[in-house]
Design a protein around this motif. Structure first.
Motif, PDB file in Angstrom:
ATOM      1  N   ARG A 273       0.849  -1.141   0.006  1.00 46.42           N
ATOM      2  CA  ARG A 273      -0.026   0.135   0.054  1.00 46.42           C
ATOM      3  C   ARG A 273       0.854   1.357  -0.093  1.00 46.42           C
ATOM      4  O   ARG A 273       0.575   2.038  -0.924  1.00 46.42           O
ATOM      5  N   GLU A 274       1.935   1.153   0.740  1.00 47.42           N
ATOM      6  CA  GLU A 274       2.933   2.237   0.794  1.00 47.42           C
ATOM      7  C   GLU A 274       3.339   2.609  -0.585  1.00 47.42           C
ATOM      8  O   GLU A 274       3.360   3.815  -0.920  1.00 47.42           O
ATOM      9  N   GLU A 277       0.725   4.396  -2.497  1.00 48.53           N
ATOM     10  CA  GLU A 277       0.515   5.544  -2.042  1.00 48.53           C
ATOM     11  C   GLU A 277       1.718   6.485  -2.779  1.00 48.53           C
ATOM     12  O   GLU A 277       1.418   7.822  -3.048  1.00 48.53           O
ATOM     13  N   ALA A 280       1.139   7.459  -6.049  1.00 47.55           N
ATOM     14  CA  ALA A 280       0.246   8.343  -6.304  1.00 47.55           C
ATOM     15  C   ALA A 280       0.744   9.887  -6.104  1.00 47.55           C
ATOM     16  O   ALA A 280       0.413  10.648  -6.700  1.00 47.55           O
ATOM     17  N   ARG A 281       1.537   9.666  -5.033  1.00 46.37           N
ATOM     18  CA  ARG A 281       2.186  11.290  -4.508  1.00 46.37           C
ATOM     19  C   ARG A 281       2.979  11.874  -5.800  1.00 46.37           C
ATOM     20  O   ARG A 281       3.005  12.933  -5.935  1.00 46.37           O
ATOM     21  N   VAL A 317      -6.139   2.522  -4.731  1.00 55.15           N
ATOM     22  CA  VAL A 317      -5.545   3.660  -4.253  1.00 55.15           C
ATOM     23  C   VAL A 317      -5.523   4.807  -5.334  1.00 55.15           C
ATOM     24  O   VAL A 317      -5.848   5.858  -4.997  1.00 55.15           O
ATOM     25  N   GLU A 320      -8.799   6.470  -5.343  1.00 54.57           N
ATOM     26  CA  GLU A 320      -8.945   7.339  -4.318  1.00 54.57           C
ATOM     27  C   GLU A 320      -8.416   8.754  -4.463  1.00 54.57           C
ATOM     28  O   GLU A 320      -8.912   9.743  -4.231  1.00 54.57           O
ATOM     29  N   HIS A 321      -7.347   8.565  -5.177  1.00 53.43           N
ATOM     30  CA  HIS A 321      -6.687  10.043  -5.475  1.00 53.43           C
ATOM     31  C   HIS A 321      -6.926  10.595  -6.801  1.00 53.43           C
ATOM     32  O   HIS A 321      -6.345  11.545  -7.177  1.00 53.43           O
TER      33      HIS A 321
END
Ligand code: SF4
Length: 356
Positions: A273-274, A277, A280-281, A317, A320-321
């Protein structure tokens, strides 16, 4: 490896070179475009087919020049018929691999730009073995023209994602892009062409400038932190993520299309998940989209394909973003679909046959 003499190969010449050729042969300037048409649009086997050229010119061109830089060695279709791999032989006896992927109405050709690859991403078959040489613009364009001809003019898209790092063979890749788009060449729209890079940042700037931001850019990300990315994509040690992000921030406004991040998802390597994320960043401020490629096992490495749950989690993920995400199907594992694998297997069997 010896330097191959491609000076007398006509596949790969541009308008200026064709005009020089016409002049050298004592032909009027309009013959230059006719010659280019026979090469790129009609993709003839021999100049004897060039019916609107004078017989003496046809004769001279046939004896003085070579039309093609590649010949077809092998064609291998996947069981589901969605992809076909092609192996071509170069004049100096090397093997070039290309793939045709057919999905819905799209027929995409994935071209190689080098014989082998110096980048050495650890999950990729192309980076294994000794680096051969850069391909010429003609050898790059000819992969598309061959497949176009065999499939009766059906190619809709071209992606520079086969063997090699396109921006490490910068000049020939740019020349190939020019020929693919030129009205006297293959006349393809730039938005139908994608160049994929592992992240040679100075060359990304040069590429965007050369194509006026019109050809699509895809960046192989594969990890969202420097330690992991340096392990997976060694060029990251030279051009780290900070520099890559800065470069992409600089160019993304001048690009006419969204940047795509390619992310090869490997079981228990970059599938947490990290990790998602982190990607996504990076993608969000660039308004980039992400293409997830579930890892396709190659014989040389012990990595595994990610679970369906992990693929679904990555998709979630990004949703979501608010990031666009596509999941590439691992089509054609039965045809050694991992990039560079068919070539490696063929080289091995040829070597074995030679050794008796
Ligand atoms: S993934 Fe691309 S850049 Fe990396 S080794 Fe393979 S061909 Fe080269």
């Amino acid at each position: 490896m010896e330097k191959v003499d491609l000076n007398h190969v006509l596949f790969g010449i541009d308008l200026e070179a064709a005009q020089e050729l016409a002049k050298r042969e004592g032909l009027p300037p309009y013959r230059a475009t006719q010659i280019l048409e026979w090469i790129y649009k009609k993709n003839i086997e021999s100049f004897q087919e060039a019916s609107n050229l004078p017989t003496a010119t046809r004769q001279r061109l046939s004896t003085e020049y070579r039309l093609h830089a590649l010949s077809l060695v092998e064609e291998k279709a996947s069981a589901n018929g969605e992809s076909v791999k092609y192996l071509f032989r170069t004049i100096d006896g090397e093997l070039v691999e290309s793939v045709l992927i057919e999905q819905q109405k799209r027929k995409t050709v994935c071209v190689s730009t080098q014989l082998g690859c110096k980048i050495g991403c650890i999950f990729c078959a192309s980076g294994k073995g000794k680096f051969g040489r850069d391909l010429s613009a003609g050898e790059i364009v000819e992969q598309v023209a061959w497949i176009q001809k065999m499939k009766a003019g059906a190619v809709t898209n071209v992606v520079f994602m086969g063997m090699g790092e396109p921006l490490d063979n910068f000049d020939e890749t740019m020349r190939a892009l020019d020929i693919l788009q030129a009205p006297w060449g293959l006349a393809m729209g730039p938005r139908r062409i994608t160049v994929s890079t592992s992240g040679i940042t100075p060359r990304i700037l040069d590429f965007v400038k050369h194509v006026g931001g019109r050809v699509r850019l895809s960046v192989s990300l594969h990890a969202s932190d420097d330690a992991k990315r340096s392990r997976l994509v060694p060029i990251n040690r030279k051009y780290g993520l900070g520099e890559l992000k800065k470069t992409l921030a600089k160019v993304h406004h001048s690009l006419k299309r969204q940047i795509t991040f390619e992310y090869t998802l490997i079981d228990e390597v970059n599938d947490s998940r990290e990790d998602a994320e982190g990607v996504a960043r990076i993608a969000k401020p660039l308004h980039a989209k992400v293409n997830i490629i579930p890892y396709n096992p190659i014989e040389e490495e012990a990595f595994r394909t990610p679970t369906d749950e992990k693929i679904a989690m990555f998709r979630r993920v990004f949703h979501e973003h608010g990031i666009r995400v596509t999941i590439r199907k691992t089509a054609g594992r039965d045809i050694d679909a991992a990039c560079g694998q068919l070539r490696l297997n063929r080289k091995d069997s040829e070597r074995r046959a030679k050794d008796g």
